[in-house]
Design a protein around this motif. Structure first.
Motif, mmCIF file in Angstrom:
data_model
loop_
_atom_site.group_PDB
_atom_site.id
_atom_site.type_symbol
_atom_site.label_atom_id
_atom_site.label_comp_id
_atom_site.label_asym_id
_atom_site.label_seq_id
_atom_site.Cartn_x
_atom_site.Cartn_y
_atom_site.Cartn_z
ATOM 1 N N THR A 184 0.824 -1.204 0.000
ATOM 2 C CA THR A 184 0.000 0.000 0.000
ATOM 3 C C THR A 184 0.859 1.255 0.000
ATOM 4 O OG1 THR A 184 -1.611 -1.210 1.316
ATOM 5 C CG2 THR A 184 -1.858 1.176 1.206
ATOM 6 N N PRO A 185 0.562 2.191 -0.867
ATOM 7 C CA PRO A 185 1.308 3.448 -0.857
ATOM 8 C C PRO A 185 1.057 4.199 0.447
ATOM 9 C CG PRO A 185 0.089 3.165 -2.909
ATOM 10 C CD PRO A 185 -0.390 2.101 -1.979
ATOM 11 N N LEU A 186 2.120 4.699 1.030
ATOM 12 C CA LEU A 186 2.037 5.325 2.346
ATOM 13 C C LEU A 186 2.503 6.778 2.289
ATOM 14 C CD1 LEU A 186 3.781 2.425 4.296
ATOM 15 C CD2 LEU A 186 1.330 2.872 4.185
ATOM 16 N N ILE A 187 2.039 7.542 3.252
ATOM 17 C CA ILE A 187 2.564 8.894 3.430
ATOM 18 C C ILE A 187 3.823 8.779 4.279
ATOM 19 C CG2 ILE A 187 2.066 11.216 4.249
ATOM 20 C CD1 ILE A 187 -0.903 10.402 4.215
ATOM 21 N N LEU A 188 4.914 9.269 3.768
ATOM 22 C CA LEU A 188 6.185 9.033 4.440
ATOM 23 C C LEU A 188 7.008 10.301 4.533
ATOM 24 C CD1 LEU A 188 7.175 5.776 2.557
ATOM 25 C CD2 LEU A 188 6.419 5.954 4.928
ATOM 26 N N ARG A 189 7.951 10.265 5.467
ATOM 27 C CA ARG A 189 9.012 11.268 5.465
ATOM 28 C C ARG A 189 9.902 11.029 4.257
ATOM 29 N NH1 ARG A 189 10.493 13.609 10.300
ATOM 30 N NH2 ARG A 189 12.200 14.506 9.147
ATOM 31 N N GLU A 190 10.650 12.041 3.895
ATOM 32 C CA GLU A 190 11.492 11.874 2.713
ATOM 33 C C GLU A 190 12.562 10.812 2.959
ATOM 34 O OE1 GLU A 190 13.710 14.278 5.438
ATOM 35 O OE2 GLU A 190 11.610 14.162 4.803
ATOM 36 N N HIS A 191 13.071 10.283 1.883
ATOM 37 C CA HIS A 191 14.109 9.285 1.944
ATOM 38 C C HIS A 191 15.278 9.783 2.799
ATOM 39 C CE1 HIS A 191 14.156 5.513 -0.280
ATOM 40 N NE2 HIS A 191 15.417 5.440 0.127
ATOM 41 N N GLY A 192 15.881 8.873 3.521
ATOM 42 C CA GLY A 192 17.048 9.254 4.307
ATOM 43 C C GLY A 192 16.717 9.530 5.764
ATOM 44 N N SER A 193 15.459 9.700 6.070
ATOM 45 C CA SER A 193 15.120 9.902 7.472
ATOM 46 C C SER A 193 15.228 8.565 8.194
ATOM 47 C CB SER A 193 13.702 10.445 7.598
ATOM 48 O OG SER A 193 12.760 9.420 7.417
ATOM 49 N N GLY A 194 15.490 8.631 9.483
ATOM 50 C CA GLY A 194 15.657 7.414 10.271
ATOM 51 C C GLY A 194 14.414 6.546 10.218
ATOM 52 N N THR A 195 13.277 7.203 10.347
ATOM 53 C CA THR A 195 12.005 6.489 10.305
ATOM 54 C C THR A 195 11.908 5.651 9.033
ATOM 55 O OG1 THR A 195 11.047 8.424 11.357
ATOM 56 C CG2 THR A 195 9.527 6.810 10.453
ATOM 57 N N ARG A 196 12.214 6.302 7.956
ATOM 58 C CA ARG A 196 12.111 5.651 6.656
ATOM 59 C C ARG A 196 13.024 4.430 6.560
ATOM 60 N NH1 ARG A 196 10.764 7.971 1.569
ATOM 61 N NH2 ARG A 196 10.515 6.210 0.166
ATOM 62 N N GLN A 197 14.235 4.560 7.090
ATOM 63 C CA GLN A 197 15.174 3.447 7.032
ATOM 64 C C GLN A 197 14.670 2.225 7.780
ATOM 65 O OE1 GLN A 197 18.990 4.793 8.445
ATOM 66 N NE2 GLN A 197 19.122 6.404 6.896
ATOM 67 N N VAL A 198 14.179 2.472 8.990
ATOM 68 C CA VAL A 198 13.696 1.349 9.788
ATOM 69 C C VAL A 198 12.529 0.667 9.091
ATOM 70 C CG1 VAL A 198 12.596 0.714 11.959
ATOM 71 C CG2 VAL A 198 14.468 2.354 11.950
ATOM 72 N N LEU A 199 11.667 1.466 8.537
ATOM 73 C CA LEU A 199 10.508 0.904 7.857
ATOM 74 C C LEU A 199 10.940 0.072 6.662
ATOM 75 C CD1 LEU A 199 7.463 0.724 7.595
ATOM 76 C CD2 LEU A 199 7.528 2.802 6.208
ATOM 77 N N ASP A 200 11.832 0.617 5.879
ATOM 78 C CA ASP A 200 12.329 -0.129 4.722
ATOM 79 C C ASP A 200 12.966 -1.449 5.150
ATOM 80 O OD1 ASP A 200 11.430 1.616 2.830
ATOM 81 O OD2 ASP A 200 13.309 2.726 2.641
ATOM 82 N N ALA A 201 13.774 -1.377 6.204
ATOM 83 C CA ALA A 201 14.444 -2.588 6.672
ATOM 84 C C ALA A 201 13.420 -3.636 7.100
ATOM 85 C CB ALA A 201 15.377 -2.246 7.837
ATOM 86 N N ALA A 202 12.403 -3.184 7.814
ATOM 87 C CA ALA A 202 11.416 -4.135 8.321
ATOM 88 C C ALA A 202 10.610 -4.757 7.180
ATOM 89 C CB ALA A 202 10.478 -3.441 9.312
ATOM 90 N N LEU A 203 10.326 -3.959 6.182
ATOM 91 C CA LEU A 203 9.482 -4.454 5.092
ATOM 92 C C LEU A 203 10.274 -5.244 4.059
ATOM 93 C CD1 LEU A 203 6.935 -1.600 4.411
ATOM 94 C CD2 LEU A 203 6.681 -3.695 5.736
ATOM 95 N N ALA A 204 11.589 -5.067 4.068
ATOM 96 C CA ALA A 204 12.420 -5.755 3.074
ATOM 97 C C ALA A 204 12.141 -7.254 3.089
ATOM 98 C CB ALA A 204 13.895 -5.478 3.343
ATOM 99 N N VAL A 205 11.902 -7.781 4.287
ATOM 100 C CA VAL A 205 11.643 -9.216 4.419
ATOM 101 C C VAL A 205 10.316 -9.608 3.778
ATOM 102 C CG1 VAL A 205 11.785 -11.065 6.100
ATOM 103 C CG2 VAL A 205 12.617 -8.788 6.702
ATOM 104 N N HIS A 206 9.390 -8.686 3.723
ATOM 105 C CA HIS A 206 8.039 -9.000 3.260
ATOM 106 C C HIS A 206 7.678 -8.275 1.982
ATOM 107 C CE1 HIS A 206 7.988 -9.380 7.683
ATOM 108 N NE2 HIS A 206 7.265 -10.454 7.458
#
Lengths: 311, 311
Positions: free
Chosen positions: A204-226
């Motif tokens: 699902t497309p999400l509203i996100l902080r811009e790339h490079g923010s800490g939040t974004r990194q953690v989210l990407d890492a968590a979703l990478a598996v799925h």
DNA sequence: TGAGGTCATAGGCTGGGCTTATGTCCAGCA
DNA sequence: TGCTGGACATAAGCCCAGCCTATGACCTCA
């Protein structure tokens, strides 16, 4: 800031200024206009007038005046408590700003990630000020790499970072956890969902902080598996902008719990649990390997250190 | 307000006023002083000067000005976010005050217990205003009995109470839970305790709200099973006074979770779990039996209604 | 009945913040 | 290259909000 409304009669005109709020709180504490006036350093008539004009502005009587002093009315008690919240926010602002000002040469130089500098540090500084009044603190905000750099270069005494690992060359300790949560407006279909699968979140497309923010990194890492990275619906540059977009129903967003106090309790936003995804991240205090903090740095560290009975 | 310090150079002098903060936030949003000025209804030079004097006051550059607009500096981004917190608190103040003002004859008359009126209602009203802009709300705060009375007398359309049961003659629904927590200053011995027995809690003098407050009743009820009522060390009249006393180390206190956001995350206070005591209480929306809320009352109710996925 | 506390009113001053008018700088376009 | 338009800064003048001092009215307690 929940809307972009053009303010016809804008907020500052409808709300008393900080001075008036501080005065009101002082009156509540002392039970006397005159004494409160003395505390805040103005004359008694000035205080009297100020409260009076606040009452006119709000259209509510705040004080029961008597020749033996002034007590809050019921409405006054409520207003005073709301005022206290504003003043507390202003104190946090002040604590942060003060640290920001003393750019160099302060006794305690702190380098912190944005999230921590924004949400946690002002509170710590207020606490520190209460315990160690004289301590001058300076603050430098940046990402983990920048924090590490400052510490290694001896330009900061204590650092705070969020993320999965401790940067090379530093020691550290976990001081708190921060959970990322998926939130939507109450009207969004997901608000009714018991829980989400990680696949759905990734799809699902999400509203996100811009790339490079800490939040974004953690989210990407968590979703990478799925099933890959988070897909952006909007990329906005401030946390508040993200919240605003989500509130207005633009879509789901993922934010740090720290950023969501008010919105959740007012139910302007609601959380949606996600099954089986690790959206926790650790907040750490860090320092150059081998150099355990001493002096004021240790004071600050012990303020933040996690202890057994946690909320 | 954590101390009774005589302010030498008081808070309002160190912190920009609300108008300046609102302006700064507008500049951040628009990337332009001039456009921000137009949004808040002042001239461009006024905005320029205002931001400039804020920078002088804080001793930090907030904006990178260029002939093509203004962007926030890093420090400016931080300051803007802190300002947003202040402005949000001010908006809550405004929402509450506005409800308080329209004493009678409003379209939606709400009667609420103090805790709910203080901590939850302003947020709801902001949300309601966003969804149903025109709705005029009036607020009446009092204890459960008073709320019931108003509803039965037809002087209120919707009520909110905390407590164990629904007052006679009313229907209602649970909208949230509120936990009472035991908190102490980090330096207090209890801060190291894994958990407390109810007996200890009952045996230790506590900092409490005065008799008759909802908090106090729930605590007394919970402790009645374990060796009697709570013993007061201090009885103070406002939640903030209680927090302040606890922070300064006077002793343990018991407060609603709702009142403790900032203090806990800043670790100015820490919670102490108590084994086997029921310190939860329910927050309910209530209305005269048989008259389900309609119209604006229903709107507000649905804003607050609890849904499956809860935080 | 006088002393000492409360708050309110009156008059006069000051300054912060506003506006309008203008200057400077830069980018884009012919 | 020179014109135009948008951005921000500076300058000069006005105005009102809020302050202070001085005083008055009221209540309570000795």
């Amino acid at each position: 800031m929940s809307s972009t409304a053009p303010p016809p009669s804008s907020l500052p005109h409808r709300v008393p200024d900080l001075g008036a709020m501080v005065l009101l709180i002082a009156v509540a504490r002392h039970g006397s206009l005159g004494r409160a006036a003395r505390e805040v350093g103005i004359s008694q008539p000035a205080a009297s007038g100020r409260i009076r004009s606040m009452e006119r502005q709000l259209g509510v009587a705040l004080l029961d005046r008597s020749p033996r002093g002034s007590r809050l009315t019921d409405a006054g008690a409520l207003v005073t408590d709301w005022a206290r919240r504003v003043v507390e926010a202003a104190e946090a602002f002040d604590a942060g700003a003060q640290a920001l000002r003393d750019r160099r040469d302060s006794r305690l130089r702190v380098a912190a990630s944005m999230t921590i500098a924004e949400y946690l540090l002002p509170g710590w500084l207020i606490a520190l000020r209460a315990g160690r009044p004289g301590t001058a603190v300076s603050l430098l905000a940046g990402n983990s790499a920048a924090v590490a750099l400052r510490l290694m270069a001896g330009e900061a005494d204590l650092g705070f970072v969020e993320g999965l690992s401790i940067p090379e060359g530093l020691d550290g300790t976990v001081i708190a956890h921060d959970r990322l949560v998926v939130v939507v407006a109450p009207a969004h279909p997901w608000a009714r969902r018991d829980r989400l699968t990680p696949g759905e979140l990734a799809a699902t497309p999400l509203i996100l902080r811009e790339h490079g923010s800490g939040t974004r990194q953690v989210l990407d890492a968590a979703l990478a598996v799925h099933g890959g990275l988070a897909r952006p619906l909007l990329e906005l540059s401030s946390t508040t902008a993200v919240k605003g977009a989500a509130e207005s129903g633009a879509g789901p967003c993922v934010l740090s719990e720290l950023a969501l106090g008010e919105e959740l309790s007012a139910r302007r936003l609601v959380t949606v649990p996600v099954a089986g995804v690790r959206l926790r991240r650790q907040l750490r205090a860090v320092w150059p390997a081998g150099h355990r903090p001493t002096g004021p740095a240790r004071d600050l560290l012990s303020l933040t250190a996690r202890e057994p009975g946690e909320s």
